[in-house]
Enzyme design. Structure first.
Site, PDB file in Angstrom:
ATOM      1  N   HIS A 260       1.051  -1.661  -0.030  1.00 43.87           N
ATOM      2  CA  HIS A 260       0.005   0.158  -0.021  1.00 43.87           C
ATOM      3  C   HIS A 260       0.491   1.213  -0.135  1.00 43.87           C
ATOM      4  CE1 HIS A 260       0.671   1.712   3.971  1.00 43.87           C
ATOM      5  NE2 HIS A 260       0.742   0.440   4.726  1.00 43.87           N
ATOM      6  N   CYS A 261       0.517   2.300  -0.746  1.00 44.30           N
ATOM      7  CA  CYS A 261       0.963   3.401  -0.279  1.00 44.30           C
ATOM      8  C   CYS A 261      -0.370   4.382  -0.210  1.00 44.30           C
ATOM      9  CB  CYS A 261       0.711   4.262  -1.521  1.00 44.30           C
ATOM     10  SG  CYS A 261       0.059   4.449  -3.027  1.00 44.30           S
ATOM     11  N   LYS A 262      -1.074   5.079  -0.056  1.00 45.78           N
ATOM     12  CA  LYS A 262      -1.322   6.903   0.468  1.00 45.78           C
ATOM     13  C   LYS A 262      -2.799   5.979  -0.349  1.00 45.78           C
ATOM     14  CE  LYS A 262      -1.790  10.988   0.191  1.00 45.78           C
ATOM     15  NZ  LYS A 262      -2.000  12.186   0.186  1.00 45.78           N
TER      16      LYS A 262
END
Length: 599
Positions: A260-262
């Site tokens: 995941h990132c943002k």
């Protein structure tokens, strides 16, 4: 007579009794409602001391539920009046208080509780509906996991690779990260999901440089490979990530990797596509990107930034040429830029940076900080090109490995990430190769940017090659002046061919030089008279004409001494000189061999 007397006595007695009752009632009323009673009035008023003297009035019955309010009022007035005598005229239900309307306190509290509970339930339902709607709006085109009571911004790319949005809502992510839990994946729900479906079989990879959280929330199975949003990672970060994820997956066939990132889309897509390449799910970067886009997004638009797509293709070459290991950084010097098909409204400022900070910017460089972009971009109409380089400098900046070129323009900024090891010394990009170029206010069809670099080892070589073709020597980005006889014939033959950006007003002088077959004393990228400060241009042009006449008479000794004098007279250019150089843009020649053929 006796009968009349007895009747009179009885009537007087009854009047006396009625008077006594009235007096007693008024006395009781005065005792209840008055705070102080006059002592004289108290002595003259008889007070009933025994309840035997009070007549036994019939007790009023409880009012019916359908009784008119006026009737209830009258009956309860009598009850209040009789209460002054100490009589309990209205029997109340046990364990309940009755108000004036005949409603018990227990029924009132029950009603209030039911109303309050209804309001709370309604409010919670409204908040939950708003929260769900906000989460769906934030996730935009991404596929969500909506099974088994879960509603998460989460997608299974493969059975063992999961992409999701940032798990927010915990104070370990900071105050803003805590409030993000309202419209992003909530940490508690994410943990519950993985504990339900992949207990002790998952490892989380956080790509955010702007958000962190306590790794203990996921039992310590968290690895961070951070880089900034809308940007590319250091190229050595990609092989490291792939090695780490592969090590976890091969330990157990049931293990899963959670990336995941943002938002869980672009940066996540770059790393997952690289991992798919590393695991040989697909043979090419293009196939991996297409597969990820279709799995992650309903419209197939997941990984769309040109620079991030370019880095997935870089990793494809790393797997083929470097056996999946991090490539060494090639040291280069950025010479300058040329804009092809550039209209007059595109004159951007330039910033060159890497992952450590800014390397060069026209907004702060001594030669350009006081100029407008229209002044340091030199137009060469004969070639249809707009050129930028720093005269008198060996180049704009030294580069090694990853670097970012950002163009700041009033119509909208655009930029790209590149790597010196994975690119050629000369590349040409069109608008679609730049990030955010499509967001510009005015379209620029046919626009291209040419980036020119040379290999650099700390000292500028006398000869350099571009794309393994012979090119003209350059010790710096300004002309190289020499007095040796061996270079004169080559300069004479290439005078017009090498002047690829010439926008000179001194065409007359060049024509005279060409007709007489004279040898120009300037070699290297520039073959026109050297740039001089505005006050000395006329004097230097006179000197050059004199040199040309002497060379035509084959006076070698005199020409050599004049060449040395010209070499010594080259000034140190400053920001004001760039405008004067616009009359002789050949100083920005980057050694184009194709120009010799075209001319």
């Amino acid at each position: 007579m006796c009968r009349m007397a007895s009747e009179a006595d009885s009537s007087s007695q009854s009047q006396t009794e009625v008077g006594d009752v009235k007096t007693s009632a008024s006395a009781v009323s005065n005792q209840i409602n008055s705070s102080a009673v006059d002592s004289s009035a108290a002595e003259s008023t008889p007070i009933v001391s025994s309840s035997d003297e009070v007549p036994n009035f019939p007790k009023p019955t409880m009012p019916e539920q359908n009784t008119v309010q006026a009737g209830n009022t009258g009956k309860w007035a009598i009850a209040r009046f009789a209460s002054g005598f100490g009589l309990n005229l209205a029997q109340k239900p046990s364990g309940a208080n009755v108000n004036d309307g005949g409603i018990t306190s227990s029924s009132t509290s029950a009603v209030l509780q039911s109303v309050g509970k209804g309001l709370v339930d309604t409010s919670l339902g409204a908040v939950k509906a708003v929260q769900v709607r906000a989460r769906h709006m934030v996730s935009q085109n991404k596929r969500r996991y909506q099974e088994g009571g879960f509603d998460l911004d989460l997608t299974y790319i493969t059975d063992n690779i999961i992409a999701m949005g940032f798990p927010a809502g915990d104070m370990s992510s900071g105050l803003f990260g805590y409030f993000e839990g309202f419209y992003r994946n909530h940490m508690e729900e994410v943990i519950k999901f993985f504990e339900t479906h992949h207990k002790d079989r998952y490892k989380v990879y956080n790509l955010c440089s702007e958000r962190l959280y306590d790794a203990s929330l996921f039992a310590g199975k968290v690895a961070c490979f951070p880089f900034n949003d809308h940007n590319c990672p250091p190229i050595n970060l990609i092989p490291s990530f792939c090695q780490s994820a592969y090590s976890w997956l091969k330990d157990d066939i049931l293990n899963v990797v959670v990336v995941h990132c943002k938002a869980g889309k672009a940066r996540t897509g770059l790393m997952i596509c690289s991992l798919l390449l590393f695991l040989k799910f697909f043979p090419t970067a293009h196939e991996c990107i297409e597969y990820y886009n279709q799995r992650r997004c309903v419209d197939g638009k997941g990984l769309i930034l040109p620079s991030q797509i370019r880095y997935v293709k870089y990793f494809e070459r790393i797997l083929a040429d470097f056996n999946g290991e991090s490539p060494p950084g090639r040291r280069c010097m950025l010479r300058g830029f040329r804009l092809h098909g550039c209209p007059y409204w595109v004159r951007p400022s330039i910033t060159i940076s890497d992952h450590n900070g800014i390397l060069f910017t026209t907004r702060k460089h001594p030669k350009t900080k006081n100029l407008m972009p229209e002044d340091f971009w030199i137009r060469a109409p004969t070639k249809g090109i707009v050129v930028f380089a720093l005269p008198g400098e060996r180049g704009l900046t030294e580069l090694t490995g990853d670097f970012k070129i950002q163009f700041h323009d009033r119509q909208g900024d655009f930029y790209c990430w590149l790597n010196t090891t994975m690119m050629e010394n000369r590349v040409i990009f069109d608008g679609s190769d730049f990030d955010d170029f499509e967001k510009r206010k005015l379209p620029v069809p046919g626009f291209k940017v040419e980036i020119v670099m040379i290999d650099y080892d700390g000292t500028m070589p006398e000869k350099y090659k571009i794309n393994e073709k012979p090119s003209i020597s350059s010790n710096d980005s300004s002309p190289s002046y020499k007095g040796s006889n061996s270079s004169r014939n080559k300069a004479s033959n290439d005078q017009e061919n090498d002047d690829v950006f010439s926008d000179s007003d001194d065409e007359e002088d060049k024509a005279v030089s060409a007709k007489t077959g004279s040898t120009n004393v300037i070699t290297g990228p520039a073959t026109t008279p050297p740039p001089q400060p505005p006050r000395k241009i006329e004097a230097e042009m006179t000197t050059l004409r004199k040199n040309t006449q002497q060379l035509s008479l084959n006076t070698k000794q005199q020409s050599t001494s004049d060449n040395k004098q010209v070499e010594k007279s080259i000034p140190n250019l400053n920001s004001g000189d760039i405008k004067a150089i616009a009359a002789d843009a050949s100083v920005f020649s980057f050694g184009d061999d194709e120009d010799d053929e075209s001319d």
